[in-house]
Enzyme design. Structure first.
Site, PDB file in Angstrom:
ATOM      1  N   ARG A  92       7.182  17.095   0.021  1.00  0.00           N
ATOM      2  CA  ARG A  92       8.502  17.735   0.088  1.00  0.00           C
ATOM      3  C   ARG A  92       9.605  16.751  -0.267  1.00  0.00           C
ATOM      4  NH1 ARG A  92       7.335  19.597   6.082  1.00  0.00           N
ATOM      5  NH2 ARG A  92       6.765  17.396   6.030  1.00  0.00           N
TER       6      ARG A  92
ATOM      7  N   GLU B 154       2.683  -6.902   3.550  1.00  0.00           N
ATOM      8  CA  GLU B 154       1.565  -5.966   3.520  1.00  0.00           C
ATOM      9  C   GLU B 154       1.869  -4.693   4.301  1.00  0.00           C
ATOM     10  OE1 GLU B 154       0.621  -8.787   6.989  1.00  0.00           O
ATOM     11  OE2 GLU B 154       1.677  -8.830   5.085  1.00  0.00           O
TER      12      GLU B 154
ATOM     13  N   ASP C  41       0.164  -0.971   8.139  1.00  0.00           N
ATOM     14  CA  ASP C  41      -0.050  -2.401   7.924  1.00  0.00           C
ATOM     15  C   ASP C  41      -1.502  -2.626   7.506  1.00  0.00           C
ATOM     16  OD1 ASP C  41       1.381  -5.118   8.422  1.00  0.00           O
ATOM     17  OD2 ASP C  41      -0.650  -5.391   9.217  1.00  0.00           O
ATOM     18  N   ILE C  42      -1.700  -3.458   6.471  1.00  0.00           N
ATOM     19  CA  ILE C  42      -3.063  -3.797   6.024  1.00  0.00           C
ATOM     20  C   ILE C  42      -3.662  -4.769   7.036  1.00  0.00           C
ATOM     21  CG2 ILE C  42      -4.450  -4.786   4.178  1.00  0.00           C
ATOM     22  CD1 ILE C  42      -2.274  -3.963   2.221  1.00  0.00           C
TER      23      ILE C  42
ATOM     24  N   ASP D  76      -2.277  -9.389  -4.577  1.00  0.00           N
ATOM     25  CA  ASP D  76      -1.356  -8.480  -5.277  1.00  0.00           C
ATOM     26  C   ASP D  76      -2.095  -7.241  -5.769  1.00  0.00           C
ATOM     27  OD1 ASP D  76       0.626 -10.267  -4.771  1.00  0.00           O
ATOM     28  OD2 ASP D  76       0.650 -11.155  -6.801  1.00  0.00           O
TER      29      ASP D  76
ATOM     30  N   ARG E   4      -5.418  11.110   7.184  1.00  0.00           N
ATOM     31  CA  ARG E   4      -5.561  11.079   5.720  1.00  0.00           C
ATOM     32  C   ARG E   4      -5.347   9.685   5.165  1.00  0.00           C
ATOM     33  NH1 ARG E   4      -7.109  14.709   1.852  1.00  0.00           N
ATOM     34  NH2 ARG E   4      -5.253  14.249   0.604  1.00  0.00           N
TER      35      ARG E   4
ATOM     36  N   HIS F 207      -3.801 -15.236  -3.794  1.00  0.00           N
ATOM     37  CA  HIS F 207      -2.649 -14.330  -3.856  1.00  0.00           C
ATOM     38  C   HIS F 207      -2.713 -13.351  -5.028  1.00  0.00           C
ATOM     39  CE1 HIS F 207      -0.317 -15.894  -0.512  1.00  0.00           C
ATOM     40  NE2 HIS F 207      -0.785 -17.106  -0.847  1.00  0.00           N
TER      41      HIS F 207
ATOM     42  N   ASN G 199      -5.707 -12.960   1.609  1.00  0.00           N
ATOM     43  CA  ASN G 199      -5.026 -13.887   0.695  1.00  0.00           C
ATOM     44  C   ASN G 199      -5.621 -15.284   0.760  1.00  0.00           C
ATOM     45  OD1 ASN G 199      -3.185 -12.325  -0.671  1.00  0.00           O
ATOM     46  ND2 ASN G 199      -1.607 -12.488   0.899  1.00  0.00           N
TER      47      ASN G 199
END
Length: 591
Positions: free
Chosen positions: A478, A489, A443-444, A460, A509, A456, A451
């Site tokens: 894989r 988000e 989740d951002i 995006d 990572r 918006h 926003n």
């Protein structure tokens, strides 16, 4: 003479044309046969794969059933050995000055302790011995005050018992210890002061629970699952006793248990050394400690060609295999192959016959009919070409629609529908294969503030950059891995066959990659940062005991914990079994 030459000149073109047509028909007939036989080979490969999976599934189920039964018996025996009734009886028997009244009471107590167990499992005998192996009490009265043979022939294992371990014993060399049975449970008698006062031994009735558990692995009409020791000696019942009696492999009335070696009858008959045991291909592999399978076929102990899967269980020192007659396993394939080959040969024969019949009946057709046919063929080709063009356009449009239906229109990565279908499919594979699957919810952080302040359109662009950064981390390499946009988000990462260490590496990572993007976010509430960050919730399913909805819920709870811990971090929420395997590692770390 001129007429003869004229006739020869007229017949030559017809002969050449007929020969060309015959060659063409032969070529196409061979091509069809090649295609059919290739398809049959593919079908055979698929049948072999399904047979292998069926055999291995049955083998794993039977192996687990044995494990549960053995551990249950060992627990029962250990509890009995540590009971006050048994410990006091052992001390009474060991004391040469114990009065006869106490000895009788102790004997009754031991008998009562074993009565239910013997009745339930139909065990052959029980012994209570001192630490030197001298039998103090037994339902085999003639063996009291003698050295129990296990202390002589299996002294290493009995030393383990005297060190406090309850064990399962089999694989006893019957040539050296013919008076011994071939399967025992043994546990130390430990008093309240944790002193070892003796040893309990039970001789297992292999024809009862052990064989019945093993025979649960029978599949189809000729399938059989059986156990054997390191010498290749059968430990469980055979479903083919009558057949073995008729063939002379077993004597009349004799059971396969502890009497039948898993040998190839033909190889055994050809051996000049009567003491040599020509073990079957399976038994040779298993007794060397291998776990494997064979779907090509090999002779079993009846001399029948079978396919099978097998394993050696070093913990319990016996092998286990499940086999089925190859003829039955591939019966459907063989019948299909014969029908197809017969049908193809018949069809080709009929086609060739009809062709020549039509060819000779129409060779004198009028030229105008041929001309009309050519015109018609031209029109058909034109219509066919138009139809193929239309079909190609439809196929292209369908592929585009199909791609759009599983792709997020903003980020260009898979969408939630694709993720749900992919997760359902990988979940089923993980359950069948018995390997773990990791789910990460991403989740951002504070995206609403992004926003609200940047607009918006900028949001995006932010989503596109985050999606690209997640993909570029390379954690999904894989076929069983996927990163998708899960909604708003929120993103999801699915890692197939990944352990705790790799899941932790992947979460690091992801967080590091987003931090490196340095996407400006002055209105974030993440302490000390002014760029876009993410929070990650991770959970790992390692068995079929947990449901898909539950593992997703655990990932969501882990994501909530990451946010509660200040964001820009990851958290693990593991099922109970997985927590133990993680060795209480720290489940929340900062990016």
């Amino acid at each position: 003479m001129k007429d003869i030459l004229s006739t020869q000149q007229d017949s030559k073109p017809k002969f050449v044309k007929l020969g060309t047509v015959v060659a063409t028909v032969a070529f196409f007939s061979l091509a069809i046969l090649a295609i059919v036989f290739t398809a049959l080979e593919n079908i055979e490969d698929e049948v072999q794969l399904k047979v292998k999976e069926s055999l291995r599934t049955v083998l794993r189920a039977t192996q687990e059933a044995h494990h549960i039964w053995i551990q249950h018996r060992l627990l029962e025996l250990r509890n009995a050995a540590q009971s006050e009734r048994i410990t006091l009886s052992a001390e009474i028997f060991s004391n040469p000055k114990s009065p006869s009244m106490l000895l009788a009471s102790a004997e009754a107590n031991v008998e009562r302790s074993f009565a239910l167990m013997m009745e339930t499992y139909q065990d052959d005998a029980y012994w209570l011995s001192d630490v030197e192996g001298r039998v103090l009490n037994s339902n085999m009265r003639n063996q009291v005050n003698t050295l129990h043979p296990l202390f002589e022939y299996e002294h290493l294992k009995m030393n383990r018992v005297l060190e406090g371990e309850a064990i399962f014993i089999t694989g006893i060399n019957q040539a050296k210890a013919k008076q011994l049975d071939n399967m025992y449970f043994s546990a130390p008698v430990i008093n309240q002061q944790q002193q070892i006062k003796g040893v309990l031994i039970i001789s297992v009735n292999q024809a009862d629970h052990f064989s019945r558990i093993t025979q649960l692995g029978r599949i189809w009409d000729s399938g059989e699952t059986y156990a054997f020791d390191r010498n290749g000696l059968m430990l469980s019942s055979s479903r083919f006793d009558e057949e073995l009696h008729r063939s002379g492999i077993l004597e009349p009335g004799q059971s396969a248990i502890n009497n039948l070696y898993i040998t190839d009858p033909k190889a055994q008959a050809n051996s000049t050394d009567s003491s040599f045991k020509a073990l079957t291909f399976m038994a040779q592999s298993a007794t060397q400690g291998n776990t494997s399978y064979n779907t090509e076929g090999y002779p079993d102990y009846r001399g029948v060609t079978v396919v099978g899967a097998w394993t050696w269980q070093p913990t319990y020192d016996f092998g286990l295999t499940t086999e089925i007659d190859k003829a039955e396993a591939f019966e459907v394939y063989a019948r299909t192959r014969n029908i197809v080959v017969l049908g193809i040969v018949s069809s080709v024969s009929v086609a060739i016959s009809l062709f020549f019949l039509l060819y000779f009946s129409q060779r004198n057709a009028k030229l105008n009919l041929r001309q009309a046919q050519l015109v018609l063929e031209d029109r058909v080709r034109e219509r066919t070409s138009d139809l193929e063009a239309s079909q190609q356009e439809l196929r292209t449009a369908y592929r585009e629609l199909e791609k759009q239906s599983i792709t997020d229109s903003l980020t260009g990565i898979p969408n939630r529908r694709c993720a749900d279908e992919f997760l359902e499919q990988e979940w089923r594979r993980a359950q069948r294969g018995g390997y773990p699957i990791t789910i990460m919810l991403i989740d951002i952080d504070h995206f609403k503030q992004f926003n609200d302040h940047y607009g918006h359109p900028a949001g995006d662009v932010c989503l596109e950059q985050v999606a690209k950064a997640l993909i570029d981390t390379g954690i999904c390499k894989r076929p069983g891995d996927l990163i998708a946009r899960y909604g708003g988000e929120e993103f999801i990462a699915i890692l197939s066959n990944s352990d705790y260490d790799y899941a932790e590496y992947a979460a690091n990572r992801l967080i590091k990659s987003i931090n490196q993007q340095q996407i400006p976010h002055k209105f974030t509430r993440v302490e000390g940062l002014s760029h876009v960050t993410i929070s990650v919730g991770v959970s790992i399913a390692e068995s079929a005991d947990i449901g898909l909805e539950e593992i997703i819920s655990l990932s969501d709870q882990a994501l909530y914990n990451s946010k509660q811990n200040g964001r820009n971090s990851y958290s693990f929420k593991l099922p109970i079994a997985a927590k133990r395997q993680a060795n209480n590692q720290q489940t929340t770390k900062s990016g």
